[in-house]
Design an enzyme around this catalytic site. Structure first.
Site, short mmCIF file in Angstrom:
data_model
loop_
_atom_site.label_atom_id
_atom_site.label_comp_id
_atom_site.label_asym_id
_atom_site.label_seq_id
_atom_site.Cartn_x
_atom_site.Cartn_y
_atom_site.Cartn_z
N ASP A 287 -5.20 11.10 45.60
CA ASP A 287 -6.48 10.79 46.22
C ASP A 287 -6.59 9.28 46.43
OD1 ASP A 287 -9.40 10.28 46.53
OD2 ASP A 287 -9.57 12.41 46.08
N ASN B 259 -14.89 22.23 46.48
CA ASN B 259 -16.28 22.24 46.96
C ASN B 259 -16.36 22.85 48.36
OD1 ASN B 259 -17.06 20.67 44.64
ND2 ASN B 259 -16.28 18.86 45.69
N GLN C 53 -18.97 18.75 49.24
CA GLN C 53 -17.85 18.61 50.18
C GLN C 53 -18.17 17.48 51.16
OE1 GLN C 53 -16.95 22.11 52.54
NE2 GLN C 53 -14.95 21.32 53.13
N HIS D 149 -9.17 19.60 44.43
CA HIS D 149 -8.95 18.41 43.61
C HIS D 149 -8.23 18.79 42.32
CE1 HIS D 149 -11.76 15.65 45.77
NE2 HIS D 149 -12.31 16.80 46.12
N HIS E 197 -9.77 21.65 50.65
CA HIS E 197 -8.89 20.92 49.75
C HIS E 197 -9.30 21.21 48.32
CE1 HIS E 197 -12.25 18.22 50.66
NE2 HIS E 197 -12.03 17.61 49.50
#
Length: 143
Positions: free
Chosen positions: A32, A88, A95, A103, A101
């Site tokens: 990230d 999310n 989101q 995490h 995606h």
């Protein structure tokens, strides 16, 4: 299918250089760019889906298996004390990029995020819980 206007499609498909830690035919996993902790990564499908509702079943069935395997390996390598796997859907749920995606967030004692990755607990009566259960009862449906 890829969306040419989606930043995560570009990252997942190598159109923009990034820090890739894993890749296969369906997913790219990157660190990230704005991590919550050391080693915070994102699993990005190479096909575009705005959220879990749009994610093809083939991808949905594989993403959590991948997350589990990566979390175990990351825990071993990073020597973290715990792990959050977060996904999310929708702005109200947190989101911010509308490409599915997941995490992968290694957690460390004293990492400063103890209060940030949580929620307030709702206070519902026994009757309210029973009514919600009745509304959501899908035991006779084939999903």
């Amino acid at each position: 299918m890829k969306d040419d206007n989606c930043i995560f499609c570009k990252l997942a498909n190598g159109d923009i250089p990034t820090n890739v830690i894993y890749e296969d035919d369906m997913f790219t996993v990157i660190l990230d760019a704005s991590p919550a902790t050391r080693g915070h990564a994102l699993i990005l499908p190479k096909c575009h889906a705005a959220n879990v509702y749009e994610l093809p079943d083939e991808y949905a069935s594989k993403v959590f298996v991948l997350a589990k395997k990566l979390a175990a390996k990351m825990t071993e390598i990073l020597k973290c004390d715990g792990f959050n796997i977060v996904q999310n859907n929708g702005e109200v749920a947190g989101q911010t990029v509308f490409h599915f995606h997941m995490h992968l967030i290694p957690r460390y004692i004293g990492d400063g995020n103890e209060e940030k990755l949580g929620w307030n607990h709702a206070e519902l009566s026994v009757e309210e819980i029973a009514e919600i259960c009745k509304e959501l009862d899908m035991r006779k449906e084939r999903i």
